[in-house]
Design an enzyme around this catalytic site. Sequence first.
Site, mmCIF file in Angstrom:
data_model
loop_
_atom_site.group_PDB
_atom_site.id
_atom_site.type_symbol
_atom_site.label_atom_id
_atom_site.label_comp_id
_atom_site.label_asym_id
_atom_site.label_seq_id
_atom_site.Cartn_x
_atom_site.Cartn_y
_atom_site.Cartn_z
ATOM 1 N N LYS A 1 -34.145 -8.590 16.370
ATOM 2 C CA LYS A 1 -35.329 -7.817 15.997
ATOM 3 C C LYS A 1 -36.106 -8.634 14.969
ATOM 4 O O LYS A 1 -35.746 -8.712 13.810
ATOM 5 C CB LYS A 1 -34.957 -6.453 15.407
ATOM 6 N N GLY B 1 -33.093 -10.165 4.696
ATOM 7 C CA GLY B 1 -34.244 -9.390 4.228
ATOM 8 C C GLY B 1 -34.092 -9.069 2.760
ATOM 9 O O GLY B 1 -33.254 -9.668 2.059
ATOM 10 N N SER B 2 -34.870 -8.140 2.277
ATOM 11 C CA SER B 2 -34.833 -7.802 0.852
ATOM 12 C C SER B 2 -33.555 -7.020 0.531
ATOM 13 O O SER B 2 -32.937 -6.422 1.423
ATOM 14 C CB SER B 2 -36.050 -6.961 0.503
ATOM 15 N N THR C 1 -33.882 -3.314 1.568
ATOM 16 C CA THR C 1 -33.606 -3.065 2.985
ATOM 17 C C THR C 1 -32.111 -3.230 3.271
ATOM 18 O O THR C 1 -31.516 -2.431 3.996
ATOM 19 C CB THR C 1 -34.406 -4.045 3.871
ATOM 20 N N GLY C 2 -31.509 -4.251 2.676
ATOM 21 C CA GLY C 2 -30.086 -4.510 2.895
ATOM 22 C C GLY C 2 -29.221 -3.338 2.461
ATOM 23 O O GLY C 2 -28.221 -3.018 3.119
ATOM 24 N N GLU D 1 -27.885 -11.131 4.147
ATOM 25 C CA GLU D 1 -28.449 -12.256 3.388
ATOM 26 C C GLU D 1 -29.695 -11.683 2.734
ATOM 27 O O GLU D 1 -30.741 -11.580 3.365
ATOM 28 C CB GLU D 1 -28.828 -13.415 4.321
ATOM 29 N N CYS E 1 -36.484 -17.398 -0.027
ATOM 30 C CA CYS E 1 -35.455 -16.657 -0.768
ATOM 31 C C CYS E 1 -34.901 -17.510 -1.896
ATOM 32 O O CYS E 1 -34.543 -17.003 -2.954
ATOM 33 C CB CYS E 1 -34.353 -16.221 0.181
#
Length: 492
Positions: A170, A222-223, A226-227, A244, A278
């Site tokens: 995705k 992702g951030s 979100t994680g 990650e 990142c």
Amino acid sequence: MKAQWIAGQWHKPARAKIPVVNPATEEILDYIPRGTAADADLAVRAARQAFETWRWIPALEKAQMLHRLAGDLRARQKKLATLMTQEGGKPFCENRDEVEWVAACFQYYAEVGRNSRGNSIPPTFHHQVNFTIKEPYGVVVGIIPWNYPLLLMVWKVAPALMAGNTVILKPSNETPLSLLSIADLFGKHLPAGVVNIVTGRGAEIGEALIQHPGTDLIAITGSTETGKRVGQLCAAQVKKFHGELGGNDPFIVCEDADLDIASRAACWAAFLNTGQVCTSCKRLYVFESVADEFTKLAVKHAKSLKLGNGLKPDTDLGPMINLRQLEDVHHRVRQAVNDGARILCGGRRSPKFKKGFFYEPTVLTDVEHDMNLVQTETFGPVLPIMRVKDIDHAIWLANDSAYGLGANIYTNNMEWAMKAMERITAGTFWINDPLTDNDAGPFGGMRQTGHSRELGEEGLDEFRETKHVHLDYKAERKTYWYPYAKYNKLTS
Ligand code: NAD
């Protein structure tokens, strides 16, 4: 409008669409489907079915497929890099390099993935054999951010495939086109359903994939915010979570460093991909004895950088990904200024451009470590400079963070470098060369950055489960079986 790639063919869902915008021109490049739970279900069914045969294909055959895929990716390098520049904004040369890294990573895992399948273990008794075998989880969901849309895809897909899993990807809604543009290569080189691509909102199709009983491992880059959400959904189903997440990397410049080199390195580490990496240098700690000279050089260098459309050959920094991101970074800079920081260059949306999300490379001084700009992840072209008394002060401040992705130091003093390396909590520690990755070197973070690893052998193991096998080649009646009266007599 683009379609989704499911079971080796294009699938056009009926529902709403999402525009993909060129951040340099604000033009709509294309539309992608806003996929639903029904699309997620279709992709999971395809991936599950493909898994039943893919997992048993010998590793050498899998490796040959990945090598051929890598070859075709290289042949498409220029075209792909152009598309990546249009949808993501990064300068063309950075995208050209990304395509090469993607091809190299497929090849790395093609070889590493056929190198081992477990260990032999010394048995505890005669005529017994013990060993482990590594097995695939099943269907892996790879959720990708926008900043490195193909690299952060391959770091999941290549090890997941070589481990025997099938995959549903995705991509981010900001940069889905480059991934969709290589769907035909997955179709050409891999059996149908081994790699599927669905598009849509994270909270919709993303969560439908995570909660689907037919998915086994969720790998997200992702951030941290979100994680945490994705991790909670996985925990509720005891599903394997691979995260990650965000970073806030410190960069230490010691008094013995070559300040010309260190200031150029710091600018590159802070402004690469317009600071949207990142592992960007997000907090700079310089020894106070050299702080004035270092700051002067960093500002001179930052001012010399060229902002523009990434397709122009002299562009150093492209636009930020979107207006929301630009406004977030600007708000943080203004907050820091209100609290006493001084802007030495940048600090504003560039007035040179009528269109596009261009933010000038920004250097700030008189920054305090407890400012929001420093404490949380500022994802943009900002270099906040802070002064430290000595190496212990620098290490203490570097460690005072919720994150633990990477850390950098510039020094030739072995004691300082090794002390900082051992004491700073970070998944990667760079000495005198920021942000350099190595396919064979594990990448990932500590603390709220995750605790997962990509790349290296560790990155393969994240996509494999371990089975312990115990074998007795002489089937005999054991003395310690029932009846215990006999066993007790033997052992008393
Ligand atoms: P993001 O968290 O907004 O989105 C990442 C992906 O998650 C996107 O595909 C998004 O659609 C999806 N998503 C969002 N909400 C979801 C949900 N509820 N369920 C399922 N999927 C969901 O991150 P971004 O803005 O795309 O990327 C920037 C962030 O990624 C930064 O924080 C950066 O530090 C981090 N990042 C980390 C690494 C690393 O290796 N640690 C690498 C690159 C980027």
